[in-house]
Enzyme design. Structure first.
Site, PDB file in Angstrom:
ATOM      1  N   GLU A  92       0.776  -1.182   0.050  1.00  0.00           N
ATOM      2  CA  GLU A  92       0.168   0.034  -0.087  1.00  0.00           C
ATOM      3  C   GLU A  92       0.945   1.227   0.061  1.00  0.00           C
ATOM      4  O   GLU A  92       2.013   1.174   0.672  1.00  0.00           O
ATOM      5  CB  GLU A  92      -0.911  -0.159   1.038  1.00  0.00           C
ATOM      6  CG  GLU A  92      -1.987  -1.159   1.040  1.00  0.00           C
ATOM      7  CD  GLU A  92      -2.930  -1.002   2.196  1.00  0.00           C
ATOM      8  OE1 GLU A  92      -4.301  -1.376   1.898  1.00  0.00           O
ATOM      9  OE2 GLU A  92      -2.631  -0.832   3.571  1.00  0.00           O
ATOM     10  N   CYS A 105       3.634   8.647   0.704  1.00  0.00           N
ATOM     11  CA  CYS A 105       4.205   7.806   1.717  1.00  0.00           C
ATOM     12  C   CYS A 105       4.375   6.488   1.216  1.00  0.00           C
ATOM     13  O   CYS A 105       3.332   5.598   0.776  1.00  0.00           O
ATOM     14  CB  CYS A 105       3.161   7.572   2.892  1.00  0.00           C
ATOM     15  SG  CYS A 105       3.878   6.382   4.323  1.00  0.00           S
ATOM     16  N   CYS A 112       6.310  -6.507   7.845  1.00  0.00           N
ATOM     17  CA  CYS A 112       7.683  -5.956   8.567  1.00  0.00           C
ATOM     18  C   CYS A 112       7.902  -7.060   9.549  1.00  0.00           C
ATOM     19  O   CYS A 112       7.169  -7.784  10.296  1.00  0.00           O
ATOM     20  CB  CYS A 112       6.948  -4.440   9.148  1.00  0.00           C
ATOM     21  SG  CYS A 112       8.437  -3.798  10.027  1.00  0.00           S
ATOM     22  N   CYS A 116       5.998  -4.120  16.048  1.00  0.00           N
ATOM     23  CA  CYS A 116       5.656  -3.136  16.891  1.00  0.00           C
ATOM     24  C   CYS A 116       4.369  -3.434  17.480  1.00  0.00           C
ATOM     25  O   CYS A 116       3.632  -3.567  16.511  1.00  0.00           O
ATOM     26  CB  CYS A 116       5.904  -1.495  16.364  1.00  0.00           C
ATOM     27  SG  CYS A 116       7.596  -1.324  15.997  1.00  0.00           S
ATOM     28  N   CYS A 119       1.284  -1.351  15.587  1.00  0.00           N
ATOM     29  CA  CYS A 119       1.445  -1.239  14.077  1.00  0.00           C
ATOM     30  C   CYS A 119       0.622  -2.174  13.556  1.00  0.00           C
ATOM     31  O   CYS A 119       0.870  -3.551  13.514  1.00  0.00           O
ATOM     32  CB  CYS A 119       2.679  -0.961  13.575  1.00  0.00           C
ATOM     33  SG  CYS A 119       2.810  -0.548  11.786  1.00  0.00           S
ATOM     34  N   CYS A 336      -1.383   6.659  10.000  1.00  0.00           N
ATOM     35  CA  CYS A 336       0.025   5.974  10.481  1.00  0.00           C
ATOM     36  C   CYS A 336      -0.239   5.026  11.394  1.00  0.00           C
ATOM     37  O   CYS A 336      -1.140   4.736  12.273  1.00  0.00           O
ATOM     38  CB  CYS A 336       0.654   7.206  11.323  1.00  0.00           C
ATOM     39  SG  CYS A 336       2.362   6.685  11.822  1.00  0.00           S
TER      40      CYS A 336
END
Length: 343
Positions: A92, A105, A112, A116, A119, A336
């Site tokens: 994305e 962005c 990932c 975290c 996230c 975010c």
């Protein structure tokens, strides 16, 4: 037969293509101008190359640009795109217009590894690095789409989408080389920001090899708490990252920003503001406070705006320039920490 993409090649690599096909060396610069300057889709559009050379190129190579397979627009004008990758996966990308500015962005990995707590991207796991072509294709395609739609052209790129940029540093640096080179986009490196949780060895490479702005995901100045929020703290303590950054000269145009996502009752207290001030004292930097957007099954709370404002004011009053980042695209899961291409 699968053809090799020219998009993502440096000038030197394009010269190697010319050598391979017995074409004049200067043809490489012509190809770069067509790809990075004029954003062509096909080799046949490179009309100042001879027909014979275009046919030789087309036998083994393609431009390599691919449009998004899905587009979703927020009520605030933010647009989220879903791009296919060379490996058949998806990432994305988010376009954020703001008056005369427009930021893209971009993603650098599928998923990932950092995991975290807060996230959404980390919840899909890690499925691979993006190639230089995959990274640049996001910019290449959106650049054209917004031009066709009469929207604000791109003014800034942030490597803050899916993935940890320093975990795919070679491809990230190569993509920024092409973005900033005279033969490429010819952008100033100060229009580009690379975000990271702080992988120390690669951080040193980034600081030595790039002039792009740097954004460090901090989220807590307290080691034990940051470790709970961000497993990367175990290997890459924020105190060590800040100490490394204090060894560099930040008085020139390159900027260092610390991203601080706030969670209600967790990292938003006066103690956190005081510890953050102590941690960053002596470093020419700024802080972005970010409102957390709820992720399913994550035991954290959203913060009140007045708490964020008090936190901001404390930092500003103690010499650390601090702003609250406006939240964009939450209604389409583009804000975010909300990106995920698990499908």
């Amino acid at each position: 037969m699968n053809k090799t993409s020219l998009l993502g090649m440096t000038l030197e690599e394009l010269q190697d293509v010319c050598l391979q096909l017995s074409m004049p060396k200067f043809t490489a610069k012509q190809m770069a101008q067509w790809i990075y300057g004029k954003h062509v889709h096909t080799i046949d559009e490179m009309t100042n190359l001879s027909k014979a050379n275009r046919e030789k190129l087309d036998s083994l190579f393609c431009v390599g640009c691919m449009p998004p397979v899905e587009t979703c627009q927020s009520k605030d004008g933010t647009v989220k795109y879903l791009f296919p990758t060379e490996e058949g996966k998806f990432v994305e990308t988010v376009y954020i217009p703001d008056g005369e500015r427009a930021t893209l962005c971009v993603s650098c990995q599928v998923g990932c590894k950092m995991n975290c707590l807060f996230c959404q991207t980390g919840k899909q796991g890690w499925q691979g690095n993006l190639s230089v072509r995959d990274i640049l294709n996001q910019i290449y395609s959106v650049d054209q789409l917004v031009a066709e739609e009469g929207k604000t052209p791109l003014t800034n790129i942030v490597y803050m989408g899916q993935g940890e940029p320093l975990d795919n540093l070679d491809n990230v640096l190569k993509s920024t080389e092409i973005l900033t080179a005279d033969y490429g986009w010819a952008w100033s490196p100060h229009r580009i920001t690379i975000s990271t949780v702080g992988l120390k060895s690669n951080m040193q490479r980034l600081l030595d090899e790039s002039e792009c702005h740097v954004a460090v995901s901090l989220h807590s100045p307290i080691h034990e708490q940051r470790l709970q929020l961000m497993p990367a703290e175990k290997q890459f303590a924020i105190a060590d990252i800040v100490a490394l950054m204090k060894e560099y000269d930040w008085s020139h145009q390159r900027r260092i920003t610390f991203e601080y996502t706030m969670f209600g009752g967790t990292n938003d207290t006066p103690l956190h503001a005081k510890e953050l001030t102590k941690l960053l004292r002596g470093l020419n930097c700024r802080v972005n406070l970010i409102r957390w957007h709820r992720v399913p099954e994550v035991p954290l709370k959203e913060v009140e705006m007045d708490t964020m404002e008090h936190f901001r004011d404390y930092l500003n009053n103690h010499g650390i320039p601090t702003t609250i980042r406006a939240s964009r695209g939450q209604d389409i899961w583009a804000a975010c920490g909300l990106l995920s291409s698990k499908r």
